[in-house]
Scaffold this active site. Structure first.
Site, PDB file in Angstrom:
ATOM      1  N   SER A 179     -47.126  -1.659  65.236  1.00  0.00           N
ATOM      2  CA  SER A 179     -48.184  -1.134  64.380  1.00  0.00           C
ATOM      3  C   SER A 179     -49.502  -1.131  65.163  1.00  0.00           C
ATOM      4  O   SER A 179     -49.559  -0.593  66.265  1.00  0.00           O
ATOM      5  CB  SER A 179     -48.262  -1.956  63.093  1.00  0.00           C
ATOM      6  OG  SER A 179     -48.960  -1.270  62.092  1.00  0.00           O
ATOM      7  N   ASP A 453     -40.238   5.543  58.612  1.00  0.00           N
ATOM      8  CA  ASP A 453     -41.551   4.907  58.545  1.00  0.00           C
ATOM      9  C   ASP A 453     -42.660   5.930  58.324  1.00  0.00           C
ATOM     10  O   ASP A 453     -42.834   6.843  59.136  1.00  0.00           O
ATOM     11  CB  ASP A 453     -41.796   4.147  59.848  1.00  0.00           C
ATOM     12  CG  ASP A 453     -43.148   3.445  59.880  1.00  0.00           C
ATOM     13  OD1 ASP A 453     -43.732   3.227  58.798  1.00  0.00           O
ATOM     14  OD2 ASP A 453     -43.607   3.113  60.987  1.00  0.00           O
ATOM     15  N   HIS A 481     -40.542   0.535  59.772  1.00  0.00           N
ATOM     16  CA  HIS A 481     -41.686   0.125  60.589  1.00  0.00           C
ATOM     17  C   HIS A 481     -41.283  -0.918  61.631  1.00  0.00           C
ATOM     18  O   HIS A 481     -40.910  -2.034  61.300  1.00  0.00           O
ATOM     19  CB  HIS A 481     -42.768  -0.431  59.662  1.00  0.00           C
ATOM     20  CG  HIS A 481     -44.158  -0.351  60.216  1.00  0.00           C
ATOM     21  ND1 HIS A 481     -44.709   0.810  60.697  1.00  0.00           N
ATOM     22  CD2 HIS A 481     -45.121  -1.297  60.356  1.00  0.00           C
ATOM     23  CE1 HIS A 481     -45.947   0.580  61.099  1.00  0.00           C
ATOM     24  NE2 HIS A 481     -46.219  -0.692  60.913  1.00  0.00           N
TER      25      HIS A 481
END
Length: 568
Positions: A179, A453, A481
């Site tokens: 991320s 995602d 994710h």
């Protein structure tokens, strides 16, 4: 005039709610640990004393202490450093969500180091005053954080250093991150290639910024696709939001919303007006979006306790066919789905607290004293234009303004106006200027995206792979994710397992000074989802994969392409 004033207030409320929702989205996975002071038992906590507050001036000599977690159990001389570029929260959750580093370390004889991002977790440069004013919080930047990591690694390669552990000068470093941590990991390699041999950046929305070429509606487009592809009735999701507003606009509707068998509202946040109905919509929507992000193939509990494949479970409530539904039917379907996220364990006393200004964010549980950290970064340098478009783009309502950055400004004013924030405090082109969107000058980057995602829309695409320069871009079917960075599990789709296998081959070459071949990647196999008991697989490399099978598949594909062009 009264109508216009009411309409203006409603629009302002929606803008504020949406800005607040956006500020929560990217920090989604990293809620505060039960005990923020307790490190996981497989790492040791140490502190880098005397980290420079400002790396880009020699006139400011102030320092702070930066928290580090490491594990040197597997390290042997000649092995690499696996370095996690800490992101928007305390280190504990990142360590738990990046099991691949621990799984691969014994095979690579690698040291494992997690460095905490300044202004998050326990690394507070000004202590309790870190978020007191703009003068303090202004030192929270990605560029300063990367310089922290560079200084730490440089110190670790000095003899008799302050950390009490010295690595040789030629120790290769591989950075890992997911991320925002993935963004940092990629930028770390780009900005400090003399320190970092290569980076594995999972689910990093590196171009979801101004002029990055990503549509603002990409996030919710992919969220919607994930649900519809799994059997949800698009009509139910797309029409539940207006149903909520219609119900919240009548006495009978409000009576039902405040007293029904699907959910209980917190006594502090009853629905009295249509504006409260929008609060409920945002609350339900957050659950829908979060489940798409963490749609993992096995039960997880680091965000909220969730079953395996939570989107499948949610669609069990939203898969009725047709379009003949009452407003109560539509809201009930989506609320039942949201209950999987908020209350999977079916706590009878659980209530929906739908006003974040009163209750905080029930979706992530909060990040402790650093909750202003990510909103600040979104209001200074990492400025993401995101909004749902509704219609054919996604199942939500159309909230995209004519100028999304004007909308974002209002959100920043609502959060930091008391600190005298103005547009002079942000630069919508900061990422473009500091790091760039063009990979032509980069090398040794592994950029993975999960097909499920929503953040994958903000990343690079597979056609930007350039093995000659060590750029590998993978979109992994069946992956949410940064699933690829988590500990391998028996329930992982074969696509995830094969991607990891190919990535390990790349890492082996990067850390081997005698590797003279250019690693290549082959297309991932058609997705197959195991039907078995889910359990972690520790030390399972190569996970049943073989180079021969991948090479054969690649050769077969090349042969088919050659025959096609020969015939046509």
């Amino acid at each position: 005039m009264r109508f216009l004033a009411t309409l203006f207030l409603l629009v302002l409320l929606l803008a504020t709610v949406e800005a607040s929702r956006r500020s929560r989205l990217l920090r989604k996975l990293y809620k505060k640990s039960t005990n923020y002071d307790t490190a996981p038992n497989n790492v040791e906590t140490v502190w880098y004393k005397g980290m420079r507050l400002d790396h880009f001036t020699w006139g400011d000599t102030r320092t702070f202490d930066l928290r580090v977690m490491w594990n040197n159990t597997f390290y042997k001389e000649g092995g690499p450093i696996f370095f996690y570029t800490g992101n928007e929260g305390g280190l504990e959750s990142f360590e738990k969500a990046t099991g691949m580093m621990f799984d691969l370390a014994p095979m690579f004889n690698a040291a494992i180091i997690f460095a905490e991002h300044r202004f998050y977790g326990q690394t507070q440069p000004f202590g309790k005053d870190s978020y007191k004013n703009l003068a303090n919080i202004g030192y929270l930047t990605s560029e300063q954080a990367l310089a922290d990591y560079a200084e730490l690694l440089t110190e670790l390669k000095r003899d008799n250093n302050r950390m009490g552990k010295t690595f040789s000068q030629d120790t290769p470093v591989i950075s890992f991150g997911g991320s925002y941590g993935g963004m940092l990991s990629a930028w770390f390699r780009q900005k400090y290639p003399h320190l970092v041999k290569g980076a594995w950046a999972g689910s990093a929305p590196l171009i979801y910024m101004h002029d990055g070429g990503v549509d603002p509606g990409a996030f919710d487009n992919i969220t919607s696709r994930t649900y519809v592809d799994r059997g949800c009735n698009r009509y139910i999701l797309a029409n539940a939001w207006n149903a909520t507003i219609r119900l919240s606009s009548t006495d009978a509707g409000r009576q039902w919303l405040n007293n029904n068998n699907v959910f209980k509202l917190d006594p502090r946040t009853p629905i009295k007006t249509a504006a409260d109905g929008w609060n409920l919509n945002s609350y339900l929507r957050e659950a829908i979006e979060y489940m798409a992000m963490v749609d993992y193939p096995y039960p997880t509990g680091f965000l909220e306790p969730l079953p395996a494949w939570p989107v499948d479970a949610a669609c069990g409530y939203m898969n009725a066919t047709g379009t003949s539904f009452s407003d109560q039917d539509l809201v009930s379907a989506v609320a039942n789905a949201a209950n999987i996220y908020y209350n999977y364990n079916k706590n009878a006393s659980f209530t929906y607290c739908i006003d974040y200004s009163i209750c905080g964010d029930q979706g992530t549980g909060g990040l402790g004293d650093d909750q202003l950290g990510w909103p600040w970064q979104e209001c200074s340098e990492i400025i993401m234009g995101m909004c749902a478009r509704g219609g054919s783009n996604d199942v939500f309502w159309n909230e995209c303004p004519d100028n999304i950055y004007d909308d974002l400004k209002q959100g920043c004013i609502s959060i930091f106006g008391s600190m005298n924030w103005t547009t002079a405090n942000w630069n919508i082109d900061a990422v473009k200027t500091l790091y760039g969107y063009d990979l032509s000058g980069s090398s040794n980057l592994i950029l993975t995206q999960g097909h499920l995602d929503p953040w994958s829309g903000g990343g690079y695409t597979a056609d930007q792979t350039n093995a000659a320069r060590g750029i590998y871009v993978m979109e992994i079917p069946g992956s949410a994710h940064h699933l690829d960075l988590r500990t391998p599990n028996t329930c992982d789709p074969n696509t995830v397992t094969n991607a990891r296998f190919q990535i390990v081959s790349i890492l082996k070459c990067w850390v081997d000074k005698n590797c003279n071949t250019i690693p290549t990647i082959t297309p991932l196999p058609s997705i197959s989802i195991p039907n078995t008991e889910c359990k972690d697989v520790i030390g399972g490399y190569p996970w049943g994969q073989t180079t021969g099978s991948a090479a054969a598949a690649s050769a077969l594909l090349s042969l088919i392409v050659a025959i096609y062009y020969a015939l046509f």
